[in-house]
Scaffold this motif. Structure first.
Motif, PDB file in Angstrom:
ATOM      1  N   VAL A 120      -0.492  -1.294  -4.013  1.00  0.00           N
ATOM      2  CA  VAL A 120       0.356  -0.583  -4.969  1.00  0.00           C
ATOM      3  C   VAL A 120       1.459   0.195  -4.261  1.00  0.00           C
ATOM      4  CG1 VAL A 120       0.389   1.227  -6.723  1.00  0.00           C
ATOM      5  CG2 VAL A 120      -1.445  -0.454  -6.715  1.00  0.00           C
ATOM      6  N   ALA A 121       1.134   0.835  -3.146  1.00  0.00           N
ATOM      7  CA  ALA A 121       2.126   1.643  -2.431  1.00  0.00           C
ATOM      8  C   ALA A 121       3.089   0.788  -1.610  1.00  0.00           C
ATOM      9  CB  ALA A 121       1.424   2.642  -1.524  1.00  0.00           C
ATOM     10  N   ASN A 122       2.773  -0.501  -1.439  1.00  0.00           N
ATOM     11  CA  ASN A 122       3.601  -1.391  -0.607  1.00  0.00           C
ATOM     12  C   ASN A 122       3.740  -0.835   0.807  1.00  0.00           C
ATOM     13  OD1 ASN A 122       3.997  -3.006  -2.896  1.00  0.00           O
ATOM     14  ND2 ASN A 122       5.842  -1.888  -3.471  1.00  0.00           N
ATOM     15  N   MET A 123       2.606  -0.386   1.329  1.00  0.00           N
ATOM     16  CA  MET A 123       2.596   0.244   2.646  1.00  0.00           C
ATOM     17  C   MET A 123       1.440  -0.261   3.502  1.00  0.00           C
ATOM     18  SD  MET A 123       3.386   4.299   2.163  1.00  0.00           S
ATOM     19  CE  MET A 123       5.024   4.882   1.723  1.00  0.00           C
ATOM     20  N   VAL A 124       1.655  -0.139   4.811  1.00  0.00           N
ATOM     21  CA  VAL A 124       0.577  -0.287   5.774  1.00  0.00           C
ATOM     22  C   VAL A 124       0.316   1.094   6.357  1.00  0.00           C
ATOM     23  CG1 VAL A 124      -0.079  -1.235   8.013  1.00  0.00           C
ATOM     24  CG2 VAL A 124       1.103  -2.680   6.342  1.00  0.00           C
ATOM     25  N   HIS A 125      -0.933   1.540   6.259  1.00  0.00           N
ATOM     26  CA  HIS A 125      -1.319   2.846   6.795  1.00  0.00           C
ATOM     27  C   HIS A 125      -1.912   2.648   8.194  1.00  0.00           C
ATOM     28  CE1 HIS A 125      -0.784   4.379   2.739  1.00  0.00           C
ATOM     29  NE2 HIS A 125      -1.576   3.415   2.310  1.00  0.00           N
ATOM     30  N   VAL A 126      -1.437   3.420   9.140  1.00  0.00           N
ATOM     31  CA  VAL A 126      -1.948   3.386  10.510  1.00  0.00           C
ATOM     32  C   VAL A 126      -2.917   4.551  10.662  1.00  0.00           C
ATOM     33  CG1 VAL A 126      -1.356   3.367  12.959  1.00  0.00           C
ATOM     34  CG2 VAL A 126       0.256   2.432  11.280  1.00  0.00           C
ATOM     35  N   VAL A 127      -4.204   4.244  10.820  1.00  0.00           N
ATOM     36  CA  VAL A 127      -5.248   5.273  10.815  1.00  0.00           C
ATOM     37  C   VAL A 127      -5.833   5.431  12.218  1.00  0.00           C
ATOM     38  CG1 VAL A 127      -7.485   5.961   9.855  1.00  0.00           C
ATOM     39  CG2 VAL A 127      -5.809   4.769   8.407  1.00  0.00           C
ATOM     40  N   ASP A 128      -5.869   6.669  12.686  1.00  0.00           N
ATOM     41  CA  ASP A 128      -6.491   6.986  13.971  1.00  0.00           C
ATOM     42  C   ASP A 128      -8.002   7.109  13.767  1.00  0.00           C
ATOM     43  OD1 ASP A 128      -6.120   8.075  16.872  1.00  0.00           O
ATOM     44  OD2 ASP A 128      -7.427   9.546  15.885  1.00  0.00           O
ATOM     45  N   VAL A 129      -8.775   6.324  14.501  1.00  0.00           N
ATOM     46  CA  VAL A 129     -10.223   6.273  14.293  1.00  0.00           C
ATOM     47  C   VAL A 129     -10.890   7.572  14.716  1.00  0.00           C
ATOM     48  CG1 VAL A 129     -12.366   5.125  15.006  1.00  0.00           C
ATOM     49  CG2 VAL A 129     -10.344   3.759  14.433  1.00  0.00           C
ATOM     50  N   ALA A 130     -10.500   8.121  15.852  1.00  0.00           N
ATOM     51  CA  ALA A 130     -11.172   9.315  16.376  1.00  0.00           C
ATOM     52  C   ALA A 130     -11.014  10.511  15.445  1.00  0.00           C
ATOM     53  CB  ALA A 130     -10.631   9.646  17.767  1.00  0.00           C
ATOM     54  N   SER A 131      -9.794  10.734  14.970  1.00  0.00           N
ATOM     55  CA  SER A 131      -9.535  11.908  14.129  1.00  0.00           C
ATOM     56  C   SER A 131      -9.679  11.626  12.638  1.00  0.00           C
ATOM     57  CB  SER A 131      -8.130  12.442  14.396  1.00  0.00           C
ATOM     58  OG  SER A 131      -7.146  11.485  14.006  1.00  0.00           O
ATOM     59  N   LYS A 132      -9.778  10.333  12.292  1.00  0.00           N
ATOM     60  CA  LYS A 132      -9.853   9.926  10.877  1.00  0.00           C
ATOM     61  C   LYS A 132      -8.674  10.486  10.075  1.00  0.00           C
ATOM     62  CE  LYS A 132     -14.898   9.386  10.801  1.00  0.00           C
ATOM     63  NZ  LYS A 132     -15.106   9.694  12.233  1.00  0.00           N
ATOM     64  N   THR A 133      -7.504  10.289  10.627  1.00  0.00           N
ATOM     65  CA  THR A 133      -6.272  10.732   9.966  1.00  0.00           C
ATOM     66  C   THR A 133      -5.241   9.608  10.006  1.00  0.00           C
ATOM     67  OG1 THR A 133      -5.404  11.662  12.032  1.00  0.00           O
ATOM     68  CG2 THR A 133      -6.618  13.158  10.564  1.00  0.00           C
ATOM     69  N   ILE A 134      -4.295   9.674   9.069  1.00  0.00           N
ATOM     70  CA  ILE A 134      -3.212   8.690   9.040  1.00  0.00           C
ATOM     71  C   ILE A 134      -2.144   9.096  10.043  1.00  0.00           C
ATOM     72  CG2 ILE A 134      -1.342   7.719   7.652  1.00  0.00           C
ATOM     73  CD1 ILE A 134      -3.153   7.849   5.242  1.00  0.00           C
ATOM     74  N   ARG A 135      -1.871   8.186  10.957  1.00  0.00           N
ATOM     75  CA  ARG A 135      -0.871   8.435  11.986  1.00  0.00           C
ATOM     76  C   ARG A 135       0.534   8.122  11.483  1.00  0.00           C
ATOM     77  NH1 ARG A 135      -2.289   4.941  16.822  1.00  0.00           N
ATOM     78  NH2 ARG A 135      -4.150   6.257  16.754  1.00  0.00           N
ATOM     79  N   LYS A 136       0.629   7.059  10.653  1.00  0.00           N
ATOM     80  CA  LYS A 136       1.944   6.677  10.137  1.00  0.00           C
ATOM     81  C   LYS A 136       1.767   5.807   8.904  1.00  0.00           C
ATOM     82  CE  LYS A 136       6.500   5.034  11.517  1.00  0.00           C
ATOM     83  NZ  LYS A 136       7.370   4.593  12.636  1.00  0.00           N
ATOM     84  N   ASN A 137       2.732   5.892   7.981  1.00  0.00           N
ATOM     85  CA  ASN A 137       2.815   4.993   6.837  1.00  0.00           C
ATOM     86  C   ASN A 137       4.036   4.098   7.026  1.00  0.00           C
ATOM     87  OD1 ASN A 137       0.598   6.192   5.394  1.00  0.00           O
ATOM     88  ND2 ASN A 137       1.953   7.899   4.887  1.00  0.00           N
ATOM     89  N   ILE A 138       3.838   2.794   6.886  1.00  0.00           N
ATOM     90  CA  ILE A 138       4.915   1.832   7.130  1.00  0.00           C
ATOM     91  C   ILE A 138       5.225   1.101   5.833  1.00  0.00           C
ATOM     92  CG2 ILE A 138       5.679  -0.110   8.532  1.00  0.00           C
ATOM     93  CD1 ILE A 138       3.345   0.600  10.465  1.00  0.00           C
TER      94      ILE A 138
END
Length: 325
Positions: free
Chosen positions: A160-178
């Motif tokens: 729906v967002a037409n995005m790729v989310h880049v997720v950092d495994v260690a911190s469990k946070t989104i690093r970037k939305n593309i």
């Protein structure tokens, strides 16, 4: 010599059994969404040899790193069926959260990363206990999930967002939305680890993302003579081991595209069944196996000649295919 002669019948029998055992491993496992089952196809004979019951609405499947277990995500059961490949028996069920669609495994096989469509989350699940270790909120209707080769990063596609989310495994946070094309679905990473390819179902395209800075560096438009753009709905995406060729299913266009990775040009298009969905390559990559969701069959494609060889009827609304060869 007499002793050897007396042993010959037994040696012949052992050889025959060894050959049969080898052929028994040469299988395609196809999940059937409407059949709540997995269909087994003998690849040497090109025919169905067994049907295994599983949990409700089986979809994405993946082998464990040692290839001894098959994990099957069942969306309506909110769980994964863990199947022993050798015995074909279900070993246990792993809870995967609400409506699990796709998942990937960490390189060591200890953690599952699961897209939960209804909750718009990426879940972190312990592969042995099924305990949820955390979650990350992502865009609506997440589907494709891909883990980097070092296990440090997970990529998630939001339809729906037409995005790729880049997720950092260690911190469990989104690093970037593309931002990518419309309705991104599946991923492939080039073997050199430099690019992430994303199929855009409603964009009739594939986005190419640089893994150096997470920027979109190219968009590959898919076209088919006589087909409208709206009928070209790519989903399945797969690369050869050498990274020279990619295969993309074209959905309602009923074809598979052969793409030269270096030039990013479509070199061939092969007519398969209705709504080709998922893909698998045999060990020597001479055959491509294409699951067709609306014609309930699997097409076998000769990759050297870019030619469909055989159509094998499988379960109702087949979703994914995994090979044990």
């Amino acid at each position: 010599m007499a002793q050897l002669a007396s042993m010959r019948p037994f040696l012949l029998l052992a050889a025959l059994l060894g050959s049969a055992a080898s052929q028994a491993q040469n299988l395609a496992w196809i999940s059937s969404e409407k059949g709540n089952a997995i269909t087994l196809v003998d690849l040497a004979q090109g025919k169905v040899t067994a049907t295994l019951p599983t949990c409700k609405r089986p979809r994405h499947m993946q082998l464990s790193p040692d290839r001894k277990q098959l994990l099957v995500a069942c969306s309506d059961a909110n769980a994964a069926d863990v199947i022993d490949v050798a015995s074909r028996k279900s070993l246990r069920r792993l809870p995967l959260g609400e409506d699990p669609e796709l998942f990937d495994l960490s390189p060591d096989g200890k953690m599952l990363f699961v897209s939960n469509e209804d909750d718009a989350e990426l879940s972190f699940v312990d592969a042995s206990s099924g305990h949820k270790l955390g979650q990350v909120k992502v865009g609506k209707e997440p589907e494709g999930v891909k883990v980097s080769s070092d296990g440090s990063t997970v990529f998630v596609a939001s339809e729906v967002a037409n995005m790729v989310h880049v997720v950092d495994v260690a911190s469990k946070t989104i690093r970037k939305n593309i931002a990518v094309g419309k309705r991104p679905r599946r991923f492939a990473i080039t073997p050199n680890g430099q690019e992430l390819w994303v199929s855009n179902e409603l964009g009739a395209s594939v986005s190419v993302i640089s893994l150096k800075d997470y920027s979109v560096i190219a968009t590959i438009a898919l076209q088919l003579k006589g087909a409208r753009e709206a009928d070209i709905t790519p989903v399945g995406l797969l690369m050869t081991r050498d990274g020279k060729r990619a295969y993309v299913t074209m959905g309602r266009a009923n074809h598979v595209a052969f793409v030269d990775v270096a030039s990013r040009q479509v070199t061939d298009q092969v007519l398969v069944g209705k709504r080709p969905w998922s893909l698998a390559l045999c060990q020597d990559e001479s055959r491509l196996y294409v699951v067709n969701g609306l014609s309930d069959d699997m097409t076998v494609v000769d990759t050297a000649r870019a030619k469909a060889l055989l159509s094998v009827p499988v379960g109702r609304v087949p979703h994914s295919v995994v090979l044990t060869d």
